[in-house]
Design an enzyme around this catalytic site. Structure first.
Site, PDB file in Angstrom:
ATOM      1  N   SER A 239       4.285 -25.443  26.971  1.00 47.53           N
ATOM      2  CA  SER A 239       4.128 -26.342  26.531  1.00 47.53           C
ATOM      3  C   SER A 239       3.202 -27.562  27.274  1.00 47.53           C
ATOM      4  O   SER A 239       1.974 -27.747  27.700  1.00 47.53           O
ATOM      5  CB  SER A 239       4.989 -26.200  28.633  1.00 47.53           C
TER       6      SER A 239
ATOM      7  N   GLN B  89      11.239 -31.854  28.220  1.00 48.72           N
ATOM      8  CA  GLN B  89      10.160 -31.543  28.004  1.00 48.72           C
ATOM      9  C   GLN B  89       9.569 -31.514  26.662  1.00 48.72           C
ATOM     10  O   GLN B  89      10.265 -31.636  25.522  1.00 48.72           O
ATOM     11  CB  GLN B  89       9.774 -29.528  28.466  1.00 48.72           C
TER      12      GLN B  89
ATOM     13  N   ASP C  67      11.134 -24.205  33.797  1.00 49.81           N
ATOM     14  CA  ASP C  67       9.998 -24.437  32.536  1.00 49.81           C
ATOM     15  C   ASP C  67      11.175 -22.473  31.967  1.00 49.81           C
ATOM     16  O   ASP C  67      10.643 -23.061  31.031  1.00 49.81           O
ATOM     17  CB  ASP C  67       8.803 -24.352  33.155  1.00 49.81           C
TER      18      ASP C  67
END
Length: 284
Positions: free
Chosen positions: A227, A277, A203
């Site tokens: 996110s 993502q 991430d």
């Protein structure tokens, strides 16, 4: 072992309260919100502790609310199914009795089968680049004073970005990044530590790839970025204390959402994991 790296291992270890309930501390990175990678890594760690003789092969999660970096997080694991080859777990992360993340993770026995993969991009090795940390330290005068110490402090993971440039005055370019990464010291021979730590790491800087075509810095005060979801597929065994190449690209950004996808290779060219993502990108 390096003290900072050991702290990350402890962060991802969790305290087990019952067969299906775990509690993790939160890492203060200088921002009020918890780093999304921490919640992903801890949720995978919680699920992994409820499975025997099977390794995670995929996880899919949604960030429901921002987490508070000043408070611990509770993880409740639902044992959805234990089949002959696969085990599925559903993990709910909460703070103050409110859900902040929902994850589904699947685990698989070791099997042999057909194999193929994409070819690893041809880029110079990590020895040709300086660490991202050295870039932050070189441009420390451009970092707001309240977070300068945190961004220039020692880190558990070293990142060396092929497309190195001033992170606070980026140039507009294609939406693609190549990042060499590894832990700053040797890790224990426990695959779950490597897997949960890679989940934590995937991430980091991922959504920034969607900013590159626009030449916008992650530190832009008019930017609201977060996110929304995250997915990882673990393909092959790996070690995070050996160099891995994280190849990220952003094929689309629209409607205040940026989409990114990634491939992670080891130095031998084996594709060990894939990621994707979508994130919120608002600029006032």
């Amino acid at each position: 072992m390096n003290q900072v790296l050991n702290g990350l291992i402890e962060l991802l270890s969790l305290e087990q309260k019952s067969d299906n309930r775990f509690v993790g501390t939160s890492q203060d990175l200088g921002f009020p919100k918890v780093f999304g990678g921490q919640v992903i890594g801890q949720a995978l760690s919680a699920a992994s502790q409820t499975v025997e003789n099977r390794a995670p092969h995929s996880l899919h999660c949604y960030f429901i609310r921002p987490g508070d970096a000043a408070h611990p997080i509770e993880y409740d694991v639902e044992r959805v199914r234990d089949g002959g080859s696969f085990s599925v777990r559903r993990i709910i992360a909460t703070q103050f009795e409110k859900t902040i993340l929902v994850m589904t993770a699947s685990f698989h026995i070791e099997e042999e089968g057909l194999e193929h993969q994409d070819t690893m991009p041809s880029v110079p090795g990590p020895e040709n680049f300086k660490s991202e940390l050295s870039l932050y330290r070189a441009h420390a005068d451009e970092i707001p004073e309240k977070i300068r110490g945190l961004l220039t402090a020692d880190r558990p993971i070293e990142y060396r970005i092929v497309e190195n440039q001033n992170p606070f005055r980026p140039r507009a370019g294609i939406g693609k990044r190549h990042i060499w990464m590894r832990s700053v010291d040797a890790l224990p021979n426990n695959p779950f530590i490597h897997q949960s730590m890679l989940a934590y790491t995937t991430d980091y800087g991922f959504l920034e790839t969607a900013l590159q075509p626009h030449g916008i810095s992650i530190g832009n005060p008019k930017l609201n970025i977060a996110s929304l979801d995250h997915a990882i597929w673990f393909h092959r065994p790996f070690r995070l204390d050996d160099w891995l190449l994280y190849v990220a690209d952003s094929p689309s950004s629209c409607a205040s959402r940026g989409f990114v996808r990634g491939q992670i290779f080891n130095r031998e060219g084996l594709l060990i994991a894939s990621t994707s993502q979508e994130g919120l990108i608002r600029k006032s």
